[in-house]
Enzyme design. Sequence first.
Site, PDB file in Angstrom:
ATOM      1  N   HIS A  85      -1.792  -4.984  -9.050  1.00 28.27           N
ATOM      2  CA  HIS A  85      -2.333  -3.921  -8.216  1.00 28.27           C
ATOM      3  C   HIS A  85      -3.758  -3.594  -8.625  1.00 28.27           C
ATOM      4  O   HIS A  85      -4.106  -3.602  -9.820  1.00 28.27           O
ATOM      5  CB  HIS A  85      -1.467  -2.662  -8.287  1.00 28.27           C
ATOM      6  CG  HIS A  85      -1.359  -2.039  -9.644  1.00 28.27           C
ATOM      7  ND1 HIS A  85      -2.199  -1.021 -10.070  1.00 28.27           N
ATOM      8  CD2 HIS A  85      -0.521  -2.276 -10.682  1.00 28.27           C
ATOM      9  CE1 HIS A  85      -1.867  -0.662 -11.304  1.00 28.27           C
ATOM     10  NE2 HIS A  85      -0.849  -1.407 -11.703  1.00 28.27           N
ATOM     11  N   ASP A  87      -5.137  -0.670  -7.386  1.00 31.96           N
ATOM     12  CA  ASP A  87      -5.285   0.789  -7.376  1.00 31.96           C
ATOM     13  C   ASP A  87      -5.138   1.335  -8.789  1.00 31.96           C
ATOM     14  O   ASP A  87      -4.447   0.749  -9.635  1.00 31.96           O
ATOM     15  CB  ASP A  87      -4.289   1.442  -6.420  1.00 31.96           C
ATOM     16  CG  ASP A  87      -2.841   1.257  -6.829  1.00 31.96           C
ATOM     17  OD1 ASP A  87      -2.464   0.127  -7.174  1.00 31.96           O
ATOM     18  OD2 ASP A  87      -2.072   2.238  -6.796  1.00 31.96           O
ATOM     19  N   ASP A 118      -4.784  -1.321 -16.939  1.00 30.76           N
ATOM     20  CA  ASP A 118      -3.720  -1.075 -15.955  1.00 30.76           C
ATOM     21  C   ASP A 118      -4.297  -1.004 -14.556  1.00 30.76           C
ATOM     22  O   ASP A 118      -4.595   0.068 -14.055  1.00 30.76           O
ATOM     23  CB  ASP A 118      -2.987   0.228 -16.297  1.00 30.76           C
ATOM     24  CG  ASP A 118      -1.739   0.436 -15.473  1.00 30.76           C
ATOM     25  OD1 ASP A 118      -1.285  -0.520 -14.825  1.00 30.76           O
ATOM     26  OD2 ASP A 118      -1.213   1.554 -15.479  1.00 30.76           O
ATOM     27  N   GLU A 152       0.574   0.726  -6.142  1.00 31.04           N
ATOM     28  CA  GLU A 152       1.528   0.732  -7.251  1.00 31.04           C
ATOM     29  C   GLU A 152       1.530   2.058  -7.978  1.00 31.04           C
ATOM     30  O   GLU A 152       2.583   2.529  -8.421  1.00 31.04           O
ATOM     31  CB  GLU A 152       1.203  -0.407  -8.229  1.00 31.04           C
ATOM     32  CG  GLU A 152       2.340  -0.782  -9.159  1.00 31.04           C
ATOM     33  CD  GLU A 152       2.378   0.039 -10.455  1.00 31.04           C
ATOM     34  OE1 GLU A 152       3.367  -0.062 -11.189  1.00 31.04           O
ATOM     35  OE2 GLU A 152       1.390   0.761 -10.722  1.00 31.04           O
ATOM     36  N   GLU A 153       0.355   2.677  -8.099  1.00 27.88           N
ATOM     37  CA  GLU A 153       0.252   3.953  -8.796  1.00 27.88           C
ATOM     38  C   GLU A 153       0.608   5.137  -7.894  1.00 27.88           C
ATOM     39  O   GLU A 153       0.663   6.275  -8.364  1.00 27.88           O
ATOM     40  CB  GLU A 153      -1.163   4.143  -9.356  1.00 27.88           C
ATOM     41  CG  GLU A 153      -1.625   3.071 -10.335  1.00 27.88           C
ATOM     42  CD  GLU A 153      -0.916   3.129 -11.681  1.00 27.88           C
ATOM     43  OE1 GLU A 153       0.040   3.934 -11.825  1.00 27.88           O
ATOM     44  OE2 GLU A 153      -1.303   2.366 -12.580  1.00 27.88           O
ATOM     45  N   GLU A 181       1.175  -6.678 -15.594  1.00 31.67           N
ATOM     46  CA  GLU A 181       1.152  -5.327 -16.173  1.00 31.67           C
ATOM     47  C   GLU A 181       0.883  -5.390 -17.684  1.00 31.67           C
ATOM     48  O   GLU A 181       1.235  -6.377 -18.348  1.00 31.67           O
ATOM     49  CB  GLU A 181       2.482  -4.619 -15.930  1.00 31.67           C
ATOM     50  CG  GLU A 181       2.713  -4.196 -14.491  1.00 31.67           C
ATOM     51  CD  GLU A 181       1.919  -2.966 -14.099  1.00 31.67           C
ATOM     52  OE1 GLU A 181       1.191  -2.412 -14.947  1.00 31.67           O
ATOM     53  OE2 GLU A 181       2.023  -2.559 -12.922  1.00 31.67           O
ATOM     54  N   HIS A 378      -4.065   4.876 -18.399  1.00 36.22           N
ATOM     55  CA  HIS A 378      -4.002   6.226 -17.820  1.00 36.22           C
ATOM     56  C   HIS A 378      -4.713   7.274 -18.679  1.00 36.22           C
ATOM     57  O   HIS A 378      -4.653   8.462 -18.352  1.00 36.22           O
ATOM     58  CB  HIS A 378      -2.553   6.670 -17.567  1.00 36.22           C
ATOM     59  CG  HIS A 378      -1.846   5.886 -16.515  1.00 36.22           C
ATOM     60  ND1 HIS A 378      -0.761   6.375 -15.820  1.00 36.22           N
ATOM     61  CD2 HIS A 378      -2.057   4.650 -16.019  1.00 36.22           C
ATOM     62  CE1 HIS A 378      -0.335   5.481 -14.954  1.00 36.22           C
ATOM     63  NE2 HIS A 378      -1.111   4.413 -15.057  1.00 36.22           N
TER      64      HIS A 378
END
Length: 409
Positions: A85, A87, A118, A152-153, A181, A378
């Site tokens: 992903h 995003d 990520d 995905e997020e 991931e 994150h």
Amino acid sequence: MSLPFPPDISTLMTATDPVANLQTLIRCPSVTPAEGGALAALEAMLSPLGFKVDRVKATEAGTPDIENLYARLGSDGPHLMFAGHTDVVPVGDEAAWTHPPFAAEISGGELFGRGAVDMKGGIACFVAAVSRYLERHANPKGSVSLLITGDEEGPAINGTIKLLQWAAERGERWDACLVGEPTNPDTLGDMIKVGRRGSLSGRLTVHGVQGHAAYPHLADNPVRGMLQLTSALMDPPFDNGTEDFQPSNLEVTTIDVGNPATNVIPAKATASFNIRFNDTWTVDTLQAEILRRLEAAARNGALRTGREAVRYDIAWADRPSHVFLTRNNALIASLSSAIESVAGKTPKLSTTGGTSDARFIKDYCAVVEFGLVGQTMHMVDERVAVSDLETLTRIYETFIERWFANAGA
């Protein structure tokens, strides 16, 4: 994997650099649900390599429209998919970052930026690995595809699950998938994810009778009932774990009565819970066990002497995630041996952690997950060691080589 046209060698040379690839992707502010230019940048990397690229927009009422990307090189089997992903989560307090979150600056041997690990870093490395693979194999057998979502997020409604459906409806079939991931807890090569626990959420509402706190006999405090029910959900343990999975674990994540007054007994109480469960359970058997516990607890008069059974409702969250375990030896061995060869480590095969889009992919083909070290994902100052980008690219390239060999290409 016959190419639609000869690759542009100058572009191949650029795409072989994972650092440059990642800097390009990070500089696209693709905070969910915004595409931010990230998919356009990825298309620009892949098209000159010979990939046929489709941009697929998915929609559903009440959710943001999401742009996704599917790219395939080759038309024959065996067919290896890479999934991920572009995003990213919001940056939080931008002033707290030591480097701008979308500048992709390098300092002290680390590349800073939202999505560095990520998981734009994994995508950047896979593109570089494929580019290097094509430099050495002008006309390899088989197919490689990238299935990249922008959701995905977010709620994960208009992303991978719909992109898989879209591709399958057009005849796409895959033999194996690698999800990029960030799976490694400490150092690159620590861990491959070969499965994931299931996830089931629910919302519990206990009904009482509102009244004055000084006259409890005229009211029925739902907090007492809620304490009984939530205690029963958390104890005793659901199981002791299995050979491949941790013990199932339920957590009550919110309890609320919406009552600002200290002298008023509320009319109802609500609680949300989530359970991560192993292969002892299915969604159906787990729901049945939770209902059994609630029914037994509702009749327990320990906190509600002389009262009738607790009155409650339960609502299950949509789209629970099912537990799965990959047992494809050729896929796991190809990746494990590539890690051992490049990083000099024997990776642990794990099913720990939360959910990922692998939970959707497992319905189409065998899937494993392996990417960068996830310690800063994150977080403020998300970053990746530049050396890890090169190492992961070499691991991915070796994996591609060995997977096709093991798949008989």
